[in-house]
Write a protein that holds these residues in place. Structure first.
Motif, PDB file in Angstrom:
ATOM      1  N   VAL A 195      -4.876  24.144  -6.095  1.00 52.95           N
ATOM      2  CA  VAL A 195      -4.742  25.531  -5.658  1.00 52.95           C
ATOM      3  C   VAL A 195      -4.177  25.644  -4.502  1.00 52.95           C
ATOM      4  N   GLU A 196      -3.095  26.781  -4.791  1.00 45.91           N
ATOM      5  CA  GLU A 196      -2.136  27.186  -3.814  1.00 45.91           C
ATOM      6  C   GLU A 196      -2.865  28.246  -2.806  1.00 45.91           C
ATOM      7  N   LYS A 197      -2.645  27.861  -1.475  1.00 48.11           N
ATOM      8  CA  LYS A 197      -3.393  28.714  -0.620  1.00 48.11           C
ATOM      9  C   LYS A 197      -2.088  29.286   0.430  1.00 48.11           C
ATOM     10  N   VAL A 198      -2.090  30.555   0.718  1.00 49.21           N
ATOM     11  CA  VAL A 198      -1.098  31.155   1.390  1.00 49.21           C
ATOM     12  C   VAL A 198      -1.643  31.100   3.001  1.00 49.21           C
ATOM     13  N   GLY A 199      -1.115  30.533   4.098  1.00 48.56           N
ATOM     14  CA  GLY A 199      -1.645  30.522   5.267  1.00 48.56           C
ATOM     15  C   GLY A 199      -1.267  31.815   6.277  1.00 48.56           C
ATOM     16  N   THR A 200      -1.731  31.887   7.122  1.00 49.25           N
ATOM     17  CA  THR A 200      -1.632  32.850   8.349  1.00 49.25           C
ATOM     18  C   THR A 200      -1.279  32.353   9.657  1.00 49.25           C
ATOM     19  N   CYS A 201      -0.321  33.037  10.057  1.00 50.90           N
ATOM     20  CA  CYS A 201       0.441  32.635  11.277  1.00 50.90           C
ATOM     21  C   CYS A 201      -0.350  32.629  12.393  1.00 50.90           C
ATOM     22  N   VAL A 202      -0.365  31.501  13.313  1.00 47.20           N
ATOM     23  CA  VAL A 202      -1.206  31.383  14.421  1.00 47.20           C
ATOM     24  C   VAL A 202      -0.959  32.585  15.256  1.00 47.20           C
ATOM     25  N   PRO A 203      -1.650  33.036  16.409  1.00 48.16           N
ATOM     26  CA  PRO A 203      -1.241  34.118  17.247  1.00 48.16           C
ATOM     27  C   PRO A 203      -0.023  33.621  17.813  1.00 48.16           C
ATOM     28  N   ASN A 204       0.962  34.790  18.432  1.00 45.17           N
ATOM     29  CA  ASN A 204       2.386  34.507  19.090  1.00 45.17           C
ATOM     30  C   ASN A 204       3.253  33.693  18.106  1.00 45.17           C
ATOM     31  N   SER A 205       3.121  33.712  16.727  1.00 46.49           N
ATOM     32  CA  SER A 205       4.069  33.153  15.896  1.00 46.49           C
ATOM     33  C   SER A 205       4.583  34.151  15.050  1.00 46.49           C
ATOM     34  N   SER A 206       5.537  33.664  14.224  1.00 45.68           N
ATOM     35  CA  SER A 206       6.048  34.501  13.085  1.00 45.68           C
ATOM     36  C   SER A 206       6.511  33.686  12.092  1.00 45.68           C
ATOM     37  N   LYS A 207       6.442  34.386  10.661  1.00 48.95           N
ATOM     38  CA  LYS A 207       6.827  33.381   9.639  1.00 48.95           C
ATOM     39  C   LYS A 207       8.425  33.340   9.406  1.00 48.95           C
ATOM     40  N   TYR A 208       8.664  31.944   9.270  1.00 48.82           N
ATOM     41  CA  TYR A 208      10.016  31.792   9.151  1.00 48.82           C
ATOM     42  C   TYR A 208      10.533  31.437   7.184  1.00 48.82           C
ATOM     43  N   GLN A 209       9.139  31.184   6.862  1.00 47.55           N
ATOM     44  CA  GLN A 209       9.372  31.086   5.327  1.00 47.55           C
ATOM     45  C   GLN A 209       8.072  31.104   4.822  1.00 47.55           C
ATOM     46  N   ARG A 210       7.387  31.492   3.851  1.00 51.45           N
ATOM     47  CA  ARG A 210       6.224  31.718   3.347  1.00 51.45           C
ATOM     48  C   ARG A 210       5.342  30.468   3.466  1.00 51.45           C
ATOM     49  N   PRO A 211       4.260  30.390   4.226  1.00 50.53           N
ATOM     50  CA  PRO A 211       3.469  29.156   4.276  1.00 50.53           C
ATOM     51  C   PRO A 211       2.592  28.819   3.219  1.00 50.53           C
ATOM     52  N   THR A 212       2.617  27.765   2.764  1.00 54.64           N
ATOM     53  CA  THR A 212       1.566  27.498   1.366  1.00 54.64           C
ATOM     54  C   THR A 212       1.055  25.793   1.531  1.00 54.64           C
ATOM     55  N   TYR A 213       0.087  25.842   1.035  1.00 50.33           N
ATOM     56  CA  TYR A 213      -0.729  24.439   1.085  1.00 50.33           C
ATOM     57  C   TYR A 213      -1.405  24.354  -0.109  1.00 50.33           C
ATOM     58  N   ARG A 214      -1.372  23.356  -0.616  1.00 50.99           N
ATOM     59  CA  ARG A 214      -2.275  22.836  -2.050  1.00 50.99           C
ATOM     60  C   ARG A 214      -3.443  22.341  -1.726  1.00 50.99           C
ATOM     61  N   CYS A 215      -4.503  22.856  -2.195  1.00 46.42           N
ATOM     62  CA  CYS A 215      -5.861  22.374  -2.237  1.00 46.42           C
ATOM     63  C   CYS A 215      -6.245  21.457  -3.402  1.00 46.42           C
ATOM     64  N   MET A 216      -6.315  20.152  -3.256  1.00 41.55           N
ATOM     65  CA  MET A 216      -6.372  19.232  -4.354  1.00 41.55           C
ATOM     66  C   MET A 216      -7.818  18.993  -4.855  1.00 41.55           C
ATOM     67  N   SER A 217      -7.931  18.620  -6.064  1.00 43.92           N
ATOM     68  CA  SER A 217      -9.363  18.470  -6.645  1.00 43.92           C
ATOM     69  C   SER A 217     -10.381  17.674  -5.839  1.00 43.92           C
ATOM     70  N   ASP A 218      -9.738  16.660  -5.394  1.00 49.46           N
ATOM     71  CA  ASP A 218     -10.764  15.833  -4.378  1.00 49.46           C
ATOM     72  C   ASP A 218     -11.223  16.440  -3.047  1.00 49.46           C
ATOM     73  N   GLY A 219     -10.564  17.909  -2.801  1.00 47.28           N
ATOM     74  CA  GLY A 219     -11.025  18.453  -1.467  1.00 47.28           C
ATOM     75  C   GLY A 219     -10.193  18.223  -0.445  1.00 47.28           C
ATOM     76  N   SER A 220      -8.781  17.639  -0.618  1.00 44.60           N
ATOM     77  CA  SER A 220      -7.956  17.373   0.339  1.00 44.60           C
ATOM     78  C   SER A 220      -6.664  18.130   0.246  1.00 44.60           C
ATOM     79  N   TRP A 221      -6.096  18.493   1.395  1.00 46.59           N
ATOM     80  CA  TRP A 221      -4.854  19.337   1.537  1.00 46.59           C
ATOM     81  C   TRP A 221      -3.716  18.400   1.242  1.00 46.59           C
ATOM     82  N   ASP A 222      -2.625  19.159   0.549  1.00 53.60           N
ATOM     83  CA  ASP A 222      -1.481  18.371   0.085  1.00 53.60           C
ATOM     84  C   ASP A 222      -0.085  19.350  -0.101  1.00 53.60           C
ATOM     85  N   ILE A 223       0.951  18.862   0.128  1.00 52.37           N
ATOM     86  CA  ILE A 223       2.064  19.486  -0.187  1.00 52.37           C
ATOM     87  C   ILE A 223       2.508  20.796   0.613  1.00 52.37           C
ATOM     88  N   PRO A 224       2.456  20.506   2.014  1.00 50.43           N
ATOM     89  CA  PRO A 224       2.774  21.739   2.606  1.00 50.43           C
ATOM     90  C   PRO A 224       4.131  22.476   2.483  1.00 50.43           C
TER      91      PRO A 224
END
Length: 962
Positions: A195-224
């Motif tokens: 499942v692709e998840k779109v992240g939110t920039c932390v305070p005092n930062s701005s997006k340089y490219q759409r941040p995404t992370y993939r939630c794998m079926s075993d409950g781990s994050w991969d492919i940032p």
């Protein structure tokens, strides 16, 4: 991972019993509620147990973990029991939008419920004293759109106890990656999906490219992918948070880099700084990177010296500033308050980085003060750009042959006569003068004339147009500088007399004295020439009284006021005498041949330099006589030089001299950069304006007027024998077929005994009776006009000479080329009058062309195609085209083959009906290509009609191929 053990809300569909017991492996101290079903002795067992309603929330799939016990069927000895005994049970699911189930709903059967799987036992027990636990887990994808789910367990004849049922889903936990926060996310619907998840920039930062992370079926994050970066004034910590820059640190751009320490000569006094502030008296240019140190303006230049000084120029050089202010972009400005607007600066007065400058067009014997400023990138913003300078003063030398007191002594509609004085040292001798004139504010190159006296008459000027004139002289020390501009306007003299140029009686005395001196010099020159001719004819010697490079100009006006006649070199008993009399010998060592630019009848034609001491280098054209030439070839070769040597006119090629004392023998003329006129026109097809073309015609006509007034017939006037320079000035050349005209004969004609005749350019009487006059040259000039307007098209196209002669004799005349002004074609027709006495003189032609140049609106009306008389038996080679493609190949327009095919033009009959508007429809928009195609079409039309047949179809409908 979320789930729960037994809780209230379980529903039994029959056969299941609820008991409490201790299960040491799960809860050794507390009893557990267990559901059991053990009806192995009964037939058709169908026991159901249903879970409470489970809300699924955001989960896309669930996991069901089942802990149970199961007894072996082999414990029973009864065969009938063994046959119906089971060692498995079934897991079912039912999706629902709300909790609605009761004892009767949903219906207890395997049609209403969906089976997940049949659950077997890996370990079976035989004795109640040795009970073994089984754990089985199943993945259950959820059907989207339902709020919750029920799970059901069916026993069909096993002895099974459900100890624990745990239902849960997996999630990827909250995390921060690349300064982007990703919240808890349930896993996907399938075990292999993510499942692709779109992240939110932390305070005092701005997006340089759409941040995404993939939630794998075993409950781990991969492919940032992508991410955020800390804003200006903030730096990152471990990719998780952005903190402000410390004091004396800065960060100019948003990035994931650390804050930078302030560069030299700058500081910050607070956190979160974007850039550092410069110290007092230090600056940063707007183009400087924020990482560059702050700098200051430079110190002044020093050690100014004069590299070169003359009467009109100075070259100054200096040392760079000792303190460059910490920068390398030093530039210099020159300010000279005494210098006028005419002074030229090299490289320029402002914004140059070389440590020298040259000032020219200065006044002689004049003191100048210059200020040399040094500037760098921060001088302007510092407010101190006027402080870093050095002052220097110099005085120019006295001028070489300084021109003074220029006066007009006579003028008319197209000429002015000037005299001047010259200031020079007692030991100086002025060798010659150059007089440069041009229309005021004109962008064209000026015209330069040479004279050896302090006077000149400038001819062929435009009436009522203001001209700017400059004069300079040359002594043994070299050339002086041009004088200040002298303005004069040719116009009609008042009451037929010269206007009063300057008040007072002094000018009358000066003018009268000058005229008297000129007349005396002319009479003396004529007498000397007569004596020299007699002495030369008697002893054959070459006196060479004026030195090897003094060009003796034959006076154009005799005392009687008649123009001097041209002398035919063939009338000399010794033709070499004419060469000695009318040419000057050049030392071959002063000629440098640079390249071969063509070939002539007698040898190569080269470009080179004439390098004579005390004179500037001059570009020249050099004709060489090939090795092995006969004596006759040599005399014929030099005869052309002895003809050219008698001419001195701006529109006739000028002879610089000859080389006869060494081999190879050479004829040296002025160099014309654009070469022959016909080649130049073809190369620049459609690129010139009508005024430029008419100006070329006017120059040729003026040159021919000069030659005709000298009683000289060219006989071979054609565009190939006209040379063109880089200023589009045309000059008559190639005098190989020329002969003297005896003006004492009754008809003023020269009769040739034979030889080649350029039929397409030659008047009918000259072809028929071999009689050549200035009137036959006028006919040829009309053909040259046609060549100019058609950009070098071959007159009469591919007709044979016999066809041309027959057509002209019947009255056929060349039609107007495309875009030919009506006034120009009418002038052509005037020159092609059959009766030679009805043709205009060259003087009239020059006036007609001058009128058109001064009134260009007369050139706006274009000549229209009109009926002509055509020749019989037209040549078949031109019209014998099998296809349109053959025709296009023949005129080198094959690039448009597809254009014609696409428009349906497939045969020559259609080609014959094409109009200019049709060419636009065909996508042929280049003017030169349109002219070439329409000229060919017009030729085809001319050749396909019979005698006395006009062409009404030439003025066709505007439609395409009507």
């Amino acid at each position: 991972m979320c789930g729960a053990r037994w809780r209230d809300g379980w529903t039994k569909g029959g056969g299941w019993n609820e008991v409490s017991t201790y299960v040491t492996e799960i809860s050794p101290t507390e009893p557990l509620k267990v559901f059991t079903s053990c009806y192995v002795s009964s037939r058709d067992v169908n026991n159901w147990l249903r879970s409470p309603f489970i809300e699924v929330g955001e989960s896309k799939s669930l996991w069901v973990e089942m802990i149970f016990t199961m007894r072996k069927c082999v414990k029973h000895s009864d065969p009938s029991i063994l046959q119906q005994c089971r060692e498995t049970f079934d897991l079912y699911q039912f999706h629902a939008d709300k909790d609605f189930a009761n004892d009767d709903m949903p219906k207890w059967d395997d049609i209403t419920y969906s089976r997940v799987d049949k659950i077997p036992a890996e370990t079976l027990y035989e004795s109640t004293n040795d009970i073994l636990l089984n754990t089985e887990t199943r993945f259950v994808p959820l059907t989207p759109g339902y709020r919750g789910i029920y799970f059901a367990f069916q026993d069909t004849g096993a002895c099974v106890s459900l100890v624990s049922i745990k239902v849960y889903y997996k999630v990827c936990p909250n995390t921060t990656q690349n300064y982007a926060f990703f919240s808890e996310t349930p896993t996907g619907k399938d075990q292999a999906s993510s499942v692709e998840k779109v992240g939110t920039c932390v305070p005092n930062s701005s997006k340089y490219q759409r941040p995404t992370y993939r939630c794998m079926s075993d409950g781990s994050w991969d492919i940032p992918l992508g991410g955020c970066q800390c804003n200006q004034g903030f730096e990152g910590v471990d990719g998780e948070k952005c903190v402000p820059c410390r004091r004396n640190y800065y960060k100019w751009l948003a990035s994931d880099t650390k804050c930078h320490q302030c560069p030299n000569n700058s500081f910050t006094d607070e956190e979160q700084s974007v850039e550092c502030t410069c110290y007092d008296k230090y600056f940063r240019a707007s183009t400087d990177d924020k990482s560059k140190p702050c700098t200051r303006p430079p110190s002044p230049p020093h050690n100014v010296v004069i590299d070169r000084l003359t009467d009109s120029m100075v070259k100054l050089s200096w040392q760079p500033p000792q303190d460059n202010g910490g920068r390398t972009d030093i530039q210099y400005n020159i300010v000279c308050d005494e210098c006028g607007d005419d002074v030229l600066y090299s490289p320029r007065p402002k914004g140059f980085n070389s440590t020298s400058v040259e000032l020219s067009r200065l006044e002689s014997s004049t003191t100048y003060t210059v200020y040399i400023y040094a500037e760098n990138g921060v001088s302007a913003i510092s407010g101190r750009e006027k402080e870093s300078f050095v002052q220097y003063q110099f005085t120019t030398k006295r001028s070489i042959a300084q021109i003074d007191n220029i006066h007009v002594v006579e003028y008319g509609e197209t000429f002015v006569s000037l005299v001047w004085e010259v200031l020079k040292d007692a030991d100086e001798n002025v060798i010659q003068y150059k007089v440069m004139h041009n229309l005021k504010n004109s962008q064209k190159p000026p015209v330069t004339n040479t004279t050896y006296t302090e006077s000149i008459t400038l001819r062929q000027l435009l009436k009522n147009q203001e001209y700017e004139i400059r004069i300079k002289g040359m002594t043994d020390k070299g050339w002086g500088e041009y004088s200040k501009p002298f303005l004069v306007t040719p116009r009609t003299p008042y009451n037929g007399k010269q206007d009063k140029i300057e008040p007072g009686p002094s000018i009358v005395i000066i003018v009268g004295s000058i005229i008297a001196v000129i007349l005396c010099m002319a009479i003396a020159a004529i007498m000397i020439i007569i004596l020299l001719k007699r002495s030369r004819r008697s002893d054959g010697k070459n006196p060479d009284i004026d030195g090897p490079y003094h060009h003796v100009t034959v006076p154009l006006f005799q005392p009687s006021g008649t123009i001097k006649s041209y002398v035919d070199p063939h009338t000399y008993e010794d033709p070499n005498q004419a060469v000695r009399e009318f040419t000057r010998e050049i030392d071959a060592q002063h000629i440098i041949i640079e390249s071969v630019i063509g070939g002539g009848e007698f040898g190569d034609v080269c470009k080179g330099k004439l390098r004579v001491p005390t004179r500037p280098d001059m570009s020249v054209a050099i004709k060489t006589l090939k090795a092995g030439a006969t004596d006759k070839n040599r005399l014929d070769f030099l005869t052309e030089a002895s003809i050219m040597g008698q001419f001195d006119d701006p529109n006739v090629i000028f002879l610089e001299g000859v080389v006869t004392k060494t081999n190879p023998i050479m004829i040296v003329t002025e160099y014309m950069a654009n070469g022959s006129l016909d080649s130049f026109l073809r190369k620049n097809d459609g690129q010139l304006t009508v005024i430029q073309l008419v100006g070329m015609m006017r120059g040729i006509a003026s040159g021919m007027k000069y030659l005709s007034e000298m009683n000289y017939v060219h006989r071979d006037l054609a565009a190939r024998n006209i040379l063109c320079n880089e200023s589009l000035v045309c000059k008559v050349a190639d005098f190989g077929l020329s002969r003297e005209v005896n003006i004492d004969t009754t008809d003023g004609a020269y009769t040739t005994k034979g030889g080649k005749i350029p039929v397409r350019w030659t008047a009918p009487e000259a072809i028929a009776f071999r009689k050549f006059t200035s009137a036959s040259d006028v006919w040829s000039f009309g053909v040259v006009m046609w060549e100019v307007i058609s950009y070098g098209e071959r007159p009469y196209w591919n007709w044979s000479n016999q066809d041309v002669i027959k057509a002209v004799e019947k009255g056929y005349r060349l039609p107007p080329p495309m875009e030919c002004p009506e006034a120009i074609h009418q002038l052509m027709l005037d020159t092609w009058q059959k009766e030679r006495n009805n043709r205009p003189k060259f003087a009239q032609i020059v006036k007609s062309l001058d009128k058109l140049i001064r009134a260009p609106e007369l050139l706006r009306k274009m000549a229209k195609p009109r009926p002509h008389v055509f020749i019989e038996n037209s040549p078949s080679d031109i019209t014998n085209f099998v296809s349109v493609e053959d025709w296009l190949n023949a005129i080198k327009m094959e690039r448009y083959r597809d254009n014609f095919v696409s428009a349906g033009v497939t045969n020559m009959d259609q080609v014959m009906r094409i109009t200019v508007k049709d060419l636009d429809t065909l996508g042929i928009t280049l003017l030169g290509h349109q002219k070439k195609i329409m000229n060919s079409v017009q030729t085809l039309r001319a050749q396909l009609v019979g005698p006395q047949v006009h062409l009404p179809h030439m003025q066709m409908s505007e439609g395409f191929l009507v």
